[in-house]
Design an enzyme around this catalytic site. Sequence first.
Site, PDB file in Angstrom:
ATOM      1  N   SER A 262       0.807  -1.208   0.000  1.00 43.29           N
ATOM      2  CA  SER A 262       0.000   0.000   0.000  1.00 43.29           C
ATOM      3  C   SER A 262       0.850   1.272   0.000  1.00 43.29           C
ATOM      4  O   SER A 262       1.728   1.414  -0.840  1.00 43.29           O
ATOM      5  CB  SER A 262      -0.947  -0.055   1.193  1.00 43.29           C
ATOM      6  N   HIS A 403      -7.735  -5.684   0.333  1.00 41.40           N
ATOM      7  CA  HIS A 403      -6.491  -4.936   0.508  1.00 41.40           C
ATOM      8  C   HIS A 403      -5.744  -5.461   1.739  1.00 41.40           C
ATOM      9  O   HIS A 403      -6.168  -5.226   2.881  1.00 41.40           O
ATOM     10  CB  HIS A 403      -6.904  -3.467   0.718  1.00 41.40           C
TER      11      HIS A 403
HETATM   12  C1  GCU Z   1      -5.372   4.834   1.778  1.00 40.42           C
HETATM   13  C2  GCU Z   1      -4.782   5.594   0.622  1.00 40.42           C
HETATM   14  C3  GCU Z   1      -4.014   4.659  -0.309  1.00 40.42           C
HETATM   15  C4  GCU Z   1      -3.012   3.838   0.483  1.00 40.42           C
HETATM   16  C5  GCU Z   1      -3.736   3.131   1.602  1.00 40.42           C
HETATM   17  C6  GCU Z   1      -2.822   2.344   2.538  1.00 40.42           C
HETATM   18  O1  GCU Z   1      -6.410   4.011   1.333  1.00 40.42           O
HETATM   19  O2  GCU Z   1      -5.816   6.252  -0.045  1.00 40.42           O
HETATM   20  O3  GCU Z   1      -3.324   5.405  -1.301  1.00 40.42           O
HETATM   21  O4  GCU Z   1      -2.339   2.959  -0.368  1.00 40.42           O
HETATM   22  O5  GCU Z   1      -4.392   4.070   2.410  1.00 40.42           O
HETATM   23  O6  GCU Z   1      -1.667   2.682   2.701  1.00 40.42           O
HETATM   24  O7  GCU Z   1      -3.328   1.386   3.159  1.00 40.42           O
END
Ligand code: GCU
Length: 422
Positions: A262, A403
């Site tokens: 992420s 995710h």
């Molecule tokens: C949020 C953000 C993303 C990122 C994510 C994370 O959702 O919008 O860009 O990748 O956090 O780090 O879990």
Amino acid sequence: MLKYYLLFTCIILVLQPMDAQFVANYDESKVPEFDLPDPLTTFSKKQIQTSSSWNELRRPELISFFESQVFGKVPGTLDALTFEVIEGSNSALGGLAKRRQVKVTITKNSKTLSFLMLLYLPKKIDRAPLFLGYNFHGNHTVNKDPDIIISKAWSLNNESMGINNHTLTEESRGMRSSRWAITKMIEAGYGLATIYYGEIDPDKNDFTDGLHSLFYTEGQKRPAKDEWGGIGAWAWALSRAMDYLANDMEVDKSGVIVFGHSRLGKAALWAGAMDERFAGVISNDSGCGGAALSKRKFGETVAQINNNFPYWFSENFKKYNNAEENLAVDQHELLALIAPRPLYVASAQEDEWADPKGEFLSAYYATPVYSLFGKTGIPSNEMPNVNSPIQNTVAYHIRTGKHDVTEYDWEQYIKWAVEQFD
Ligand code: GCU
């Protein structure tokens, strides 16, 4: 009546463009037509035909564009960097591994910042390759091992992990072990080096603390427009970790693969792009500003990321809010900067916010640069089925689920790494 009608219409008119900026598109038929910059054509329209002209002309100009317009430049060099192994055991994880906890101290302008890197290395190997990656909530969350030191640095709160008052405690020990398949790594002959990213720069909109503050000139309160944000700082410190690893006799410095999930996947990609000592790069669900193509405007957009996290990128990146068409690059070129080194991009089916298709296409469109080096990338622009990895020098999978980083992800990364670096 008319008065109210006009007032109402005005409010709607004012609100509409704002709303439109923030509503995420998840409909493939609404992805705009866009021109993707060709990684093999320079900004002055020269065709790149050889790997040496890529290295001499195109790579440097892309790096400098990503530096000044996207992630931001590092404002200077260090005054000093020191390392100290403050704890270790030759019989960790039930005797499978060696454990080392290394304090890395950065000095600049008479100010210092330290972070702790936790290492697990296979006991049976003298010099092991390893995965290097940040964790979100402290080194002690990656395994139940009672000897992992708990960071005192500021943390984002996380109710399900028992993290309150921005303070890390015993309660979250081992709570993120599902994201770190350490035993599998060790059994495959790989080590793990992990760092709590909050020790480098706390993940909040405040430029007075963390790494940035060490580099300020007298009276400076925040980085200049073309200078680093949070991701730039996290990426840079991965290279300082590499400075240590390159000199650790227990580590195979030619086998350090930088990994991130992420936001930390965005940092891993940028670190891997800039620092060619990283032998390979793994991006797990890195999404917008990471592996995903910005110009598709699917899921999270440049405007959304810059609004929600105004301190992650350079100030200059905000010029491209709702103006992705003005970007002279796209994220496939960030991936291409990793060529010819192995690169793995992974997505999760339910992680639409990170735009799995945009992540896949980005790996596909980075492929011509890998071909220039005689390496195999992603052969077709047809997305593979879920849980059906493509594993070449450039690898990609989309797995079922949300995710996250899962056992499945690590099984693929480990298998691929073993094949790539054999
Ligand atoms: C949020 C953000 C993303 C990122 C994510 C994370 O959702 O919008 O860009 O990748 O956090 O780090 O879990």
